[in-house]
Design a protein around this motif. Structure first.
Motif, PDB file in Angstrom:
ATOM      1  N   LEU A  11       0.813  -1.225   0.000  1.00 22.65           N
ATOM      2  CA  LEU A  11       0.000   0.000   0.000  1.00 22.65           C
ATOM      3  C   LEU A  11       0.846   1.275   0.000  1.00 22.65           C
ATOM      4  CD1 LEU A  11      -2.805   1.320   0.069  1.00 22.65           C
ATOM      5  CD2 LEU A  11      -2.699   1.171   2.574  1.00 22.65           C
ATOM      6  N   LYS A  12       1.803   1.363   0.888  1.00 18.31           N
ATOM      7  CA  LYS A  12       2.607   2.587   0.996  1.00 18.31           C
ATOM      8  C   LYS A  12       3.346   2.874  -0.314  1.00 18.31           C
ATOM      9  CE  LYS A  12       6.090   4.846   3.838  1.00 18.31           C
ATOM     10  NZ  LYS A  12       6.980   4.755   4.992  1.00 18.31           N
ATOM     11  N   GLU A  13       3.929   1.843  -0.909  1.00 15.06           N
ATOM     12  CA  GLU A  13       4.669   2.014  -2.156  1.00 15.06           C
ATOM     13  C   GLU A  13       3.727   2.410  -3.307  1.00 15.06           C
ATOM     14  OE1 GLU A  13       7.942  -0.410  -4.869  1.00 15.06           O
ATOM     15  OE2 GLU A  13       7.038  -1.415  -3.154  1.00 15.06           O
ATOM     16  N   ILE A  14       2.546   1.816  -3.339  1.00 11.24           N
ATOM     17  CA  ILE A  14       1.565   2.154  -4.369  1.00 11.24           C
ATOM     18  C   ILE A  14       1.103   3.601  -4.222  1.00 11.24           C
ATOM     19  CG2 ILE A  14      -0.793   1.698  -5.196  1.00 11.24           C
ATOM     20  CD1 ILE A  14      -0.199  -1.307  -4.524  1.00 11.24           C
ATOM     21  N   MET A  15       0.853   4.026  -2.994  1.00 14.43           N
ATOM     22  CA  MET A  15       0.414   5.407  -2.772  1.00 14.43           C
ATOM     23  C   MET A  15       1.504   6.403  -3.168  1.00 14.43           C
ATOM     24  SD  MET A  15      -2.691   5.043  -2.113  1.00 14.43           S
ATOM     25  CE  MET A  15      -2.975   6.812  -2.076  1.00 14.43           C
ATOM     26  N   CYS A  16       2.746   6.054  -2.951  1.00 13.85           N
ATOM     27  CA  CYS A  16       3.861   6.911  -3.374  1.00 13.85           C
ATOM     28  C   CYS A  16       3.891   7.010  -4.901  1.00 13.85           C
ATOM     29  CB  CYS A  16       5.168   6.363  -2.825  1.00 13.85           C
ATOM     30  SG  CYS A  16       6.600   7.394  -3.196  1.00 13.85           S
ATOM     31  N   LEU A  17       3.725   5.877  -5.578  1.00 13.39           N
ATOM     32  CA  LEU A  17       3.681   5.865  -7.045  1.00 13.39           C
ATOM     33  C   LEU A  17       2.549   6.760  -7.544  1.00 13.39           C
ATOM     34  CD1 LEU A  17       4.041   2.845  -9.390  1.00 13.39           C
ATOM     35  CD2 LEU A  17       2.031   4.276  -9.575  1.00 13.39           C
ATOM     36  N   ILE A  18       1.375   6.620  -6.957  1.00 14.17           N
ATOM     37  CA  ILE A  18       0.217   7.427  -7.365  1.00 14.17           C
ATOM     38  C   ILE A  18       0.475   8.909  -7.116  1.00 14.17           C
ATOM     39  CG2 ILE A  18      -2.198   7.961  -6.800  1.00 14.17           C
ATOM     40  CD1 ILE A  18      -2.583   4.891  -6.456  1.00 14.17           C
ATOM     41  N   LYS A  19       1.012   9.230  -5.956  1.00 14.86           N
ATOM     42  CA  LYS A  19       1.297  10.636  -5.623  1.00 14.86           C
ATOM     43  C   LYS A  19       2.227  11.254  -6.662  1.00 14.86           C
ATOM     44  CE  LYS A  19       3.243  13.577  -2.027  1.00 14.86           C
ATOM     45  NZ  LYS A  19       3.916  13.621  -0.730  1.00 14.86           N
ATOM     46  N   ASN A  20       3.264  10.530  -7.051  1.00 16.29           N
ATOM     47  CA  ASN A  20       4.202  11.043  -8.047  1.00 16.29           C
ATOM     48  C   ASN A  20       3.539  11.191  -9.415  1.00 16.29           C
ATOM     49  OD1 ASN A  20       6.296  11.213  -6.175  1.00 16.29           O
ATOM     50  ND2 ASN A  20       7.060   9.175  -6.650  1.00 16.29           N
ATOM     51  N   CYS A  21       2.676  10.248  -9.768  1.00 12.37           N
ATOM     52  CA  CYS A  21       1.951  10.334 -11.038  1.00 12.37           C
ATOM     53  C   CYS A  21       1.014  11.538 -11.050  1.00 12.37           C
ATOM     54  CB  CYS A  21       1.161   9.060 -11.294  1.00 12.37           C
ATOM     55  SG  CYS A  21       2.171   7.660 -11.792  1.00 12.37           S
ATOM     56  N   VAL A  22       0.297  11.738  -9.953  1.00 12.44           N
ATOM     57  CA  VAL A  22      -0.617  12.877  -9.851  1.00 12.44           C
ATOM     58  C   VAL A  22       0.157  14.181 -10.004  1.00 12.44           C
ATOM     59  CG1 VAL A  22      -2.116  14.162  -8.269  1.00 12.44           C
ATOM     60  CG2 VAL A  22      -2.375  11.683  -8.498  1.00 12.44           C
ATOM     61  N   LYS A  23       1.283  14.272  -9.330  1.00 16.97           N
ATOM     62  CA  LYS A  23       2.102  15.490  -9.410  1.00 16.97           C
ATOM     63  C   LYS A  23       2.521  15.757 -10.856  1.00 16.97           C
ATOM     64  CE  LYS A  23       6.090  17.726  -7.337  1.00 16.97           C
ATOM     65  NZ  LYS A  23       7.461  17.632  -7.742  1.00 16.97           N
ATOM     66  N   LYS A  24       2.986  14.716 -11.537  1.00 17.91           N
ATOM     67  CA  LYS A  24       3.416  14.872 -12.928  1.00 17.91           C
ATOM     68  C   LYS A  24       2.235  15.255 -13.828  1.00 17.91           C
ATOM     69  CE  LYS A  24       5.858  12.733 -16.758  1.00 17.91           C
ATOM     70  NZ  LYS A  24       6.468  11.562 -17.321  1.00 17.91           N
ATOM     71  N   MET A  25       1.084  14.591 -13.650  1.00 22.43           N
ATOM     72  CA  MET A  25      -0.092  14.920 -14.458  1.00 22.43           C
ATOM     73  C   MET A  25      -0.489  16.381 -14.255  1.00 22.43           C
ATOM     74  SD  MET A  25      -2.754  11.704 -14.519  1.00 22.43           S
ATOM     75  CE  MET A  25      -2.670  11.207 -12.812  1.00 22.43           C
ATOM     76  N   ASN A  26      -0.516  16.807 -13.000  1.00 23.29           N
ATOM     77  CA  ASN A  26      -0.895  18.179 -12.700  1.00 23.29           C
ATOM     78  C   ASN A  26       0.091  19.174 -13.301  1.00 23.29           C
ATOM     79  OD1 ASN A  26      -2.288  17.559  -9.354  1.00 23.29           O
ATOM     80  ND2 ASN A  26      -3.092  17.122 -11.359  1.00 23.29           N
ATOM     81  N   GLU A  27       1.389  18.851 -13.239  1.00 27.84           N
ATOM     82  CA  GLU A  27       2.410  19.724 -13.845  1.00 27.84           C
ATOM     83  C   GLU A  27       2.234  19.821 -15.353  1.00 27.84           C
ATOM     84  OE1 GLU A  27       6.080  17.944 -12.556  1.00 27.84           O
ATOM     85  OE2 GLU A  27       5.980  18.890 -10.571  1.00 27.84           O
ATOM     86  N   GLU A  28       1.731  18.744 -15.954  1.00 28.04           N
ATOM     87  CA  GLU A  28       1.508  18.728 -17.405  1.00 28.04           C
ATOM     88  C   GLU A  28       0.143  19.300 -17.783  1.00 28.04           C
ATOM     89  OE1 GLU A  28       2.153  14.597 -18.351  1.00 28.04           O
ATOM     90  OE2 GLU A  28       4.340  14.857 -18.424  1.00 28.04           O
ATOM     91  N   GLY A  29      -0.597  19.797 -16.781  1.00 30.79           N
ATOM     92  CA  GLY A  29      -1.867  20.457 -17.049  1.00 30.79           C
ATOM     93  C   GLY A  29      -3.092  19.569 -16.999  1.00 30.79           C
ATOM     94  N   SER A  30      -2.948  18.326 -16.567  1.00 34.21           N
ATOM     95  CA  SER A  30      -4.088  17.419 -16.487  1.00 34.21           C
ATOM     96  C   SER A  30      -4.591  17.333 -15.054  1.00 34.21           C
ATOM     97  CB  SER A  30      -3.696  16.015 -16.959  1.00 34.21           C
ATOM     98  OG  SER A  30      -4.772  15.116 -16.727  1.00 34.21           O
ATOM     99  N   ASN A  31      -5.882  17.537 -14.881  1.00 37.43           N
ATOM    100  CA  ASN A  31      -6.479  17.435 -13.546  1.00 37.43           C
ATOM    101  C   ASN A  31      -7.324  16.173 -13.413  1.00 37.43           C
ATOM    102  OD1 ASN A  31      -8.486  18.290 -15.282  1.00 37.43           O
ATOM    103  ND2 ASN A  31      -9.371  19.762 -13.871  1.00 37.43           N
ATOM    104  N   GLN A  32      -6.938  15.135 -14.153  1.00 35.46           N
ATOM    105  CA  GLN A  32      -7.658  13.857 -14.124  1.00 35.46           C
ATOM    106  C   GLN A  32      -7.705  13.293 -12.704  1.00 35.46           C
ATOM    107  OE1 GLN A  32      -6.020  10.953 -16.795  1.00 35.46           O
ATOM    108  NE2 GLN A  32      -7.162   9.270 -15.906  1.00 35.46           N
ATOM    109  N   TRP A  33      -6.571  13.252 -12.045  1.00 37.97           N
ATOM    110  CA  TRP A  33      -6.478  12.807 -10.658  1.00 37.97           C
ATOM    111  C   TRP A  33      -5.971  13.969  -9.819  1.00 37.97           C
ATOM    112  CZ3 TRP A  33      -3.532   7.462 -11.031  1.00 37.97           C
ATOM    113  CH2 TRP A  33      -4.388   6.513 -11.595  1.00 37.97           C
ATOM    114  N   ASP A  34      -6.212  13.889  -8.510  1.00 38.00           N
ATOM    115  CA  ASP A  34      -5.701  14.908  -7.598  1.00 38.00           C
ATOM    116  C   ASP A  34      -5.385  14.256  -6.260  1.00 38.00           C
ATOM    117  OD1 ASP A  34      -8.167  14.584  -6.276  1.00 38.00           O
ATOM    118  OD2 ASP A  34      -9.041  16.348  -7.218  1.00 38.00           O
ATOM    119  N   GLU A  35      -5.142  15.070  -5.244  1.00 35.07           N
ATOM    120  CA  GLU A  35      -4.758  14.515  -3.941  1.00 35.07           C
ATOM    121  C   GLU A  35      -5.902  13.765  -3.258  1.00 35.07           C
ATOM    122  OE1 GLU A  35      -6.175  18.520  -3.948  1.00 35.07           O
ATOM    123  OE2 GLU A  35      -4.234  17.851  -4.690  1.00 35.07           O
TER     124      GLU A  35
END
Length: 167
Positions: A11-35
């Motif tokens: 779980l912890k490792e998966i949540m870290c992966l998701i957090k990093n993906c969300v950050k990258k998506m948001n930086e690229e202008g996509s608000n598909q996922w968030d915190e």
């Protein structure tokens, strides 16, 4: 790389992966996922239900996908090709930001299709954000057909494109 059913110890490792993906998506202008989505509770339920699969390389999780038969209520408005069969739905696919564009997503999709065939599903349904052109391209290249679009979050964000592959 191996793809295995995730366990609660992941779980912890998966949540870290998701957090990093969300950050990258948001930086690229996509608000598909968030915190707030996908959050720990959603992922914990995916794991405990046996629906979450993890791609691992040297025991490090480099990608995830959720496979089940649960369709979003918004799917009811779509004119699906396979309306009578056993349906599998792909949810919440994410690839570690350092492993993107290296075939992990395609490997997860191949795993998903084999899983569907082995479990006698007749078609696969999924959706992706309208701005996620990489996923749309991958779905099309793998033989998925665009069948419509849906709105989530009460239409607060742009639509999601729905895809289907009849097996």
């Amino acid at each position: 790389m191996e793809i295995v059913q995730a366990s609660i110890s992941d779980l912890k490792e998966i949540m870290c992966l998701i957090k990093n993906c969300v950050k990258k998506m948001n930086e690229e202008g996509s608000n598909q996922w968030d915190e707030s989505y996908p959050n720990e509770q959603v992922i914990k339920e995916d794991i405990s239900s046996g629906y979450l699969f993890a791609a691992k390389f040297n025991d490090k999780i480099i990608g995830i996908v959720v496979l089940n038969h649960i369709e979003a209520k918004e799917y009811s408005d779509i004119n699906w090709t396979d309306s009578q069969g056993k349906i599998m739905v792909i949810h919440r696919m994410a690839v570690d930001i350092h492993w993107q564009r290296k075939g992990v997503a395609k490997a997860l999709m191949c795993f998903s299709e084999n899983f569907a065939r082995n479990n006698k599903f007749t078609s696969i349904r999924t959706d992706t954000y309208i701005e996620n052109e990489k996923m749309q391209s991958m779905f099309k290249n793998l033989g998925y057909k665009k069948v419509g679009q849906v709105f989530f979050n009460n239409g607060k964000i742009k639509p999601f494109i729905c895809f289907e592959k009849v097996l």
